[in-house]
Write an enzyme that holds these catalytic residues in place. Structure first.
Site, PDB file in Angstrom:
ATOM      1  N   ARG A  93      -1.834   9.514   1.666  1.00  0.00           N
ATOM      2  CA  ARG A  93      -3.266   9.821   1.736  1.00  0.00           C
ATOM      3  C   ARG A  93      -3.580  11.324   1.768  1.00  0.00           C
ATOM      4  O   ARG A  93      -4.508  11.775   1.100  1.00  0.00           O
ATOM      5  CB  ARG A  93      -3.848   9.229   3.015  1.00  0.00           C
ATOM      6  CG  ARG A  93      -4.172   7.807   2.871  1.00  0.00           C
ATOM      7  CD  ARG A  93      -4.801   7.267   4.099  1.00  0.00           C
ATOM      8  NE  ARG A  93      -5.017   5.856   3.884  1.00  0.00           N
ATOM      9  CZ  ARG A  93      -5.518   5.029   4.761  1.00  0.00           C
ATOM     10  NH1 ARG A  93      -5.867   5.470   5.944  1.00  0.00           N
ATOM     11  NH2 ARG A  93      -5.686   3.772   4.480  1.00  0.00           N
TER      12      ARG A  93
ATOM     13  N   HIS B 139     -11.739   9.979   8.530  1.00  0.00           N
ATOM     14  CA  HIS B 139     -11.529   8.542   8.588  1.00  0.00           C
ATOM     15  C   HIS B 139     -10.954   8.068   9.912  1.00  0.00           C
ATOM     16  O   HIS B 139     -11.411   7.083  10.479  1.00  0.00           O
ATOM     17  CB  HIS B 139     -10.574   8.173   7.449  1.00  0.00           C
ATOM     18  CG  HIS B 139     -10.356   6.708   7.278  1.00  0.00           C
ATOM     19  ND1 HIS B 139     -11.393   5.816   7.143  1.00  0.00           N
ATOM     20  CD2 HIS B 139      -9.212   5.974   7.196  1.00  0.00           C
ATOM     21  CE1 HIS B 139     -10.897   4.583   6.987  1.00  0.00           C
ATOM     22  NE2 HIS B 139      -9.577   4.655   7.038  1.00  0.00           N
TER      23      HIS B 139
ATOM     24  N   ARG C 287      -0.994   8.783   9.732  1.00  0.00           N
ATOM     25  CA  ARG C 287      -1.032   7.317   9.922  1.00  0.00           C
ATOM     26  C   ARG C 287      -0.776   6.590   8.607  1.00  0.00           C
ATOM     27  O   ARG C 287      -1.379   6.890   7.582  1.00  0.00           O
ATOM     28  CB  ARG C 287      -2.408   6.919  10.434  1.00  0.00           C
ATOM     29  CG  ARG C 287      -2.586   5.430  10.597  1.00  0.00           C
ATOM     30  CD  ARG C 287      -4.013   5.113  10.958  1.00  0.00           C
ATOM     31  NE  ARG C 287      -4.889   5.265   9.828  1.00  0.00           N
ATOM     32  CZ  ARG C 287      -5.548   4.270   9.251  1.00  0.00           C
ATOM     33  NH1 ARG C 287      -5.424   3.043   9.698  1.00  0.00           N
ATOM     34  NH2 ARG C 287      -6.345   4.483   8.224  1.00  0.00           N
TER      35      ARG C 287
ATOM     36  N   GLU D 250       0.855  -1.194   0.000  1.00  0.00           N
ATOM     37  CA  GLU D 250       0.000   0.000   0.000  1.00  0.00           C
ATOM     38  C   GLU D 250       0.881   1.230   0.000  1.00  0.00           C
ATOM     39  O   GLU D 250       2.054   1.152   0.369  1.00  0.00           O
ATOM     40  CB  GLU D 250      -0.865   0.028   1.266  1.00  0.00           C
ATOM     41  CG  GLU D 250      -2.188  -0.667   1.122  1.00  0.00           C
ATOM     42  CD  GLU D 250      -3.012  -0.574   2.402  1.00  0.00           C
ATOM     43  OE1 GLU D 250      -2.660   0.196   3.310  1.00  0.00           O
ATOM     44  OE2 GLU D 250      -4.004  -1.307   2.475  1.00  0.00           O
TER      45      GLU D 250
ATOM     46  N   HIS E 152      -9.776  10.054   4.555  1.00  0.00           N
ATOM     47  CA  HIS E 152      -9.525   9.040   3.532  1.00  0.00           C
ATOM     48  C   HIS E 152      -9.902   9.641   2.182  1.00  0.00           C
ATOM     49  O   HIS E 152     -10.963  10.229   2.039  1.00  0.00           O
ATOM     50  CB  HIS E 152     -10.345   7.774   3.789  1.00  0.00           C
ATOM     51  CG  HIS E 152      -9.826   6.604   3.008  1.00  0.00           C
ATOM     52  ND1 HIS E 152     -10.020   6.500   1.650  1.00  0.00           N
ATOM     53  CD2 HIS E 152      -9.093   5.536   3.372  1.00  0.00           C
ATOM     54  CE1 HIS E 152      -9.415   5.392   1.219  1.00  0.00           C
ATOM     55  NE2 HIS E 152      -8.844   4.796   2.252  1.00  0.00           N
TER      56      HIS E 152
HETATM   57  C1  LIG Z   1     -14.285   2.033   6.751  1.00  0.00           C
HETATM   58  C2  LIG Z   1     -13.002   1.824   7.490  1.00  0.00           C
HETATM   59  C3  LIG Z   1     -11.976   1.099   6.923  1.00  0.00           C
HETATM   60  C4  LIG Z   1     -10.778   0.881   7.616  1.00  0.00           C
HETATM   61  N1  LIG Z   1      -9.808   0.102   7.062  1.00  0.00           N
HETATM   62  C5  LIG Z   1      -8.695  -0.194   7.792  1.00  0.00           C
HETATM   63  C6  LIG Z   1      -7.731  -1.110   7.312  1.00  0.00           C
HETATM   64  O1  LIG Z   1      -7.887  -1.717   6.256  1.00  0.00           O
HETATM   65  N2  LIG Z   1      -6.638  -1.359   8.086  1.00  0.00           N
HETATM   66  C7  LIG Z   1      -6.432  -0.736   9.296  1.00  0.00           C
HETATM   67  O2  LIG Z   1      -5.419  -0.979   9.947  1.00  0.00           O
HETATM   68  N3  LIG Z   1      -7.350   0.140   9.770  1.00  0.00           N
HETATM   69  C8  LIG Z   1      -8.472   0.418   9.065  1.00  0.00           C
HETATM   70  N4  LIG Z   1      -9.400   1.275   9.568  1.00  0.00           N
HETATM   71  C9  LIG Z   1      -9.189   1.852  10.898  1.00  0.00           C
HETATM   72  C10 LIG Z   1      -9.460   0.789  11.954  1.00  0.00           C
HETATM   73  O3  LIG Z   1     -10.571   0.025  11.579  1.00  0.00           O
HETATM   74  C11 LIG Z   1      -9.745   1.411  13.307  1.00  0.00           C
HETATM   75  O4  LIG Z   1      -8.805   2.384  13.621  1.00  0.00           O
HETATM   76  C12 LIG Z   1      -9.723   0.338  14.392  1.00  0.00           C
HETATM   77  O5  LIG Z   1     -10.561  -0.716  14.031  1.00  0.00           O
HETATM   78  C13 LIG Z   1     -10.163   0.933  15.723  1.00  0.00           C
HETATM   79  O6  LIG Z   1     -10.354  -0.118  16.629  1.00  0.00           O
HETATM   80  P1  LIG Z   1     -10.787   0.222  18.120  1.00  0.00           P
HETATM   81  O7  LIG Z   1     -10.993  -1.078  18.788  1.00  0.00           O
HETATM   82  O8  LIG Z   1      -9.860   1.183  18.705  1.00  0.00           O
HETATM   83  O9  LIG Z   1     -12.190   0.993  17.950  1.00  0.00           O
HETATM   84  P2  LIG Z   1     -13.562   0.506  17.331  1.00  0.00           P
HETATM   85  O10 LIG Z   1     -13.397  -0.704  16.514  1.00  0.00           O
HETATM   86  O11 LIG Z   1     -14.196   1.670  16.672  1.00  0.00           O
HETATM   87  O12 LIG Z   1     -14.416   0.124  18.614  1.00  0.00           O
HETATM   88  C14 LIG Z   1     -14.877   1.114  19.498  1.00  0.00           C
HETATM   89  C15 LIG Z   1     -15.905   0.503  20.408  1.00  0.00           C
HETATM   90  O13 LIG Z   1     -16.239   1.394  21.475  1.00  0.00           O
HETATM   91  C16 LIG Z   1     -17.623   1.382  21.683  1.00  0.00           C
HETATM   92  N5  LIG Z   1     -18.009   2.643  22.323  1.00  0.00           N
HETATM   93  C17 LIG Z   1     -17.799   3.903  21.882  1.00  0.00           C
HETATM   94  N6  LIG Z   1     -18.320   4.785  22.752  1.00  0.00           N
HETATM   95  C18 LIG Z   1     -18.876   4.085  23.746  1.00  0.00           C
HETATM   96  C19 LIG Z   1     -19.590   4.433  24.927  1.00  0.00           C
HETATM   97  N7  LIG Z   1     -19.869   5.702  25.253  1.00  0.00           N
HETATM   98  N8  LIG Z   1     -20.019   3.442  25.728  1.00  0.00           N
HETATM   99  C20 LIG Z   1     -19.795   2.133  25.416  1.00  0.00           C
HETATM  100  N9  LIG Z   1     -19.135   1.751  24.317  1.00  0.00           N
HETATM  101  C21 LIG Z   1     -18.683   2.708  23.494  1.00  0.00           C
HETATM  102  C22 LIG Z   1     -18.201   1.199  20.300  1.00  0.00           C
HETATM  103  O14 LIG Z   1     -19.533   0.751  20.347  1.00  0.00           O
HETATM  104  C23 LIG Z   1     -17.219   0.173  19.725  1.00  0.00           C
HETATM  105  O15 LIG Z   1     -17.577  -1.123  20.091  1.00  0.00           O
HETATM  106  C24 LIG Z   1     -10.604   1.482   8.886  1.00  0.00           C
HETATM  107  C25 LIG Z   1     -11.640   2.229   9.463  1.00  0.00           C
HETATM  108  C26 LIG Z   1     -12.834   2.392   8.786  1.00  0.00           C
HETATM  109  C27 LIG Z   1     -13.935   3.186   9.431  1.00  0.00           C
END
Ligand SMILES: Cc1cc2nc3c(=O)[nH]c(=O)nc-3n(C[C@H](O)[C@H](O)[C@H](O)COP(=O)(O)OP(=O)(O)OC[C@H]3O[C@@H](n4cnc5c(N)ncnc54)[C@H](O)[C@@H]3O)c2cc1C
Length: 507
Positions: free
Chosen positions: A265, A326, A361, A103, A219
């Site tokens: 990006r 993003h 990032r 990438e 993004h």
């Molecule tokens: C469309 C898209 C494509 C992506 N593609 C990639 C990729 O190919 N490769 C890569 O490395 N990254 C990618 N990313 C980024 C990556 O997905 C995220 O940065 C990563 O998944 C974040 O993980 P996390 O566990 O920190 O948060 P999240 O997966 O967002 O989880 C957050 C959690 O917190 C919970 N939460 C939030 N607020 C509260 C609250 N007040 N009370 C209780 N629960 C709460 C939510 O319900 C959720 O379950 C992408 C992101 C998106 C949106």
């Protein structure tokens, strides 16, 4: 708190010796993680090295990465991904060997993926399967965390709310915020509805240090059809040869950067914006018509399915795209053990500012960061409980904060206006005039929203979004230079003398 890659990784690790409660505001698999498409960057292929991955990450971060944090995530990454594979995550293979893609910004093909473009879903479901097997992990879905319980700079748990069960105090020996990002503060975003920055706001209110809030990554290519969700057209589409064209059908990226469509990006996002302005059009297009149909359909099945549903055949038609918010690079400042500056409070994944990404990032580095920092948070939280003699002693807290009751406010109207304002004034291109305008508007909305006592997530989310937006805008105003994803048209140069440093906020 949170059930994405970071929260579930933390829960699994902590559950080795502790009992764990996972609170998540929607169903367990509604989060940014599930929507991740492109893949995970990890050093697993012959010829690739940890040193190269570290260098690529540092180069992208433009002087603001924390080298130790980058080293930890990159070198722990292979172990965590192997573990994930053992737990049943099936990444795409050819002849029994993992397939690696390259990438933009990566000097080596090191991105692994699942089912073509559904990597996040595969990772999330592998973790969920394990969480469900573990007796000492309890998951509370549809449970909204409103605030942390803190006294004398120590976190003792959180206040949560459930539509049927009402408000509950959860006392915890250690609390881990894995609440993800805040893309929803922007009108155009790839993030699902849950990404309203609640964890960032809770941590700030609890006295934790927040860092680098001006660095919001946009993004470059999300599907742009009025009324449709902003579905991401992953970077790997350009990696596979996708060409960006403007309204007139002209390829424009070679005019902006030598790497053309594979430029970083932020460069691609800014170039698209310029072409949209130049051609007075709402979007540009990705052209993949020259790639064999069979290859397109097997490589990008989800993108095909979504485009099909809007009558776009990716093998025949141009795909309309534009940039959108993003990823939140900044967040709750953490150390190498995922500890925040508040005792007994941890943060991991996108909610945390671990120092991994600096000012920009590198694609596919965040799932890896979520896996590693989630693991670290769970491990340290659990080990520190075992070492500690301190008992968990619940205490009485005031029921009401003495806020004024809700008046006639149209919360949805304010939410939509805030999102439009952030997109217009604190988006891909920023300048002092627009940022000051945003600051003034946010202050005005804040003056009649922040002192209200709400009884459900609509109001709490809005309060969190106002707080997070104001931190983004204030940081963007303060940083009088352009660096990484932060682009000031009135300060277009990078100023290493005055600004090679972080901006932090604490209440
Ligand atoms: C469309 C898209 C494509 C992506 N593609 C990639 C990729 O190919 N490769 C890569 O490395 N990254 C990618 N990313 C980024 C990556 O997905 C995220 O940065 C990563 O998944 C974040 O993980 P996390 O566990 O920190 O948060 P999240 O997966 O967002 O989880 C957050 C959690 O917190 C919970 N939460 C939030 N607020 C509260 C609250 N007040 N009370 C209780 N629960 C709460 C939510 O319900 C959720 O379950 C992408 C992101 C998106 C949106």
């Amino acid at each position: 708190m949170g059930s994405g890659v970071a929260g579930l990784s933390a829960a699994i690790e902590a559950s080795k010796h502790c009992s764990v409660l996972v609170v998540t505001k929607d169903k367990i698999d509604e989060n940014n993680t599930v929507y991740a498409q492109g893949g995970i960057a990890v050093v697993l292929s012959a010829g690739d090295t940890i040193v190269k991955h570290i260098k690529d990450t540092l180069d992208a971060g433009q002087g603001l990465c924390d080298k130790a944090a980058v080293k930890t995530v990159v070198s722990e990454g292979p172990k965590r991904v192997h573990e994930l594979i053992e737990w049943g995550a099936a990444f795409d293979k050819e002849d029994d060997r993992l397939i690696f893609t390259q990438e933009g910004g990566h000097s080596f093909p090191r991105i692994i993926r699942a089912q073509g473009d559904s990597t996040g879903r595969e990772v999330e479901h592998a973790l969920i399967r394990l969480v469900k097997e573990y007796k000492n992990i309890t998951v509370l879905e549809h449970t909204f965390a409103t605030d942390l319980i803190t006294r004398d700079g120590i976190c003792h748990g959180a206040i949560v709310w459930h539509a049927k069960k009402g408000t509950t105090l959860i006392w915890a020996k250690r609390t881990i915020l894995a609440t993800g990002g805040c893309g929803q503060v922007y009108r155009e975003t790839t993030n699902p509805d849950v990404a309203t920055g609640d964890g960032l706001a809770m941590a700030y209110r609890a006295g934790a240090v927040l860092q680098d809030m001006e660095f919001v990554q946009f993004h470059p290519t999300t599907l742009y059809i009025a009324g449709a969700v902003r579905f991401l057209i992953t970077e790997t589409v350009r990696g596979e040869g996708g060409i960006l064209r403007n309204k007139r059908g002209e390829r424009f990226m070679p005019r902006y950067h030598q790497q053309a469509e594979l430029a970083p990006r932020d460069v691609v996002s800014q170039s698209i914006l310029k072409e949209m302005q130049k051609t007075d059009h709402t979007n540009v297009y990705i052209d993949v018509r020259h790639i064999p149909r069979e290859r397109l359909y097997t490589r990008f099945p989800k993108i095909k399915e979504i485009c099909d549903s809007f009558g776009i055949d990716i093998a025949k038609d141009l795909i309309p795209v534009r940039p959108s918010a993003h990823y939140m690079i900044g967040g709750i400042k953490t150390d190498q053990f995922s500890r925040t500056t508040v005792r007994q409070l941890y943060a991991c994944g996108e909610a945390a500012c671990t120092g991994m990404h600096g000012a920009n990032r590198l694609g596919s580095n965040s799932l890896l960061e979520g896996l590693v920092t989630g693991y670290t948070a769970g491990k340290d939280a659990c080990e520190s409980i075992q070492k500690s003699v301190r008992k968990l002693v619940p205490y009485t807290i005031r029921e009401s904060m003495g806020l004024s009751k809700i008046s006639w406010l149209d919360l949805n109207d304010i939410r939509n206006s805030l999102k439009s304002l952030m997109w217009r004034d604190a988006g891909i291109e920023r300048d002092e005039r627009h940022l000051l305008e945003a600051e003034e508007m946010i202050e005005m909305w804040g003056s009649y929203v922040m002192d209200k006592e709400f009884s459900n997530p609509t109001g709490w989310e809005l309060q969190n979004m106002i707080l997070v937006s104001s931190l983004i805008v204030s940081s963007a105003l303060k940083r009088k230079e352009s660096r990484g994803v932060h682009h000031r048209t009135d300060y277009p140069e990078t100023d290493n003398i005055r600004w090679k440093k972080h901006i932090t906020w604490v209440l």
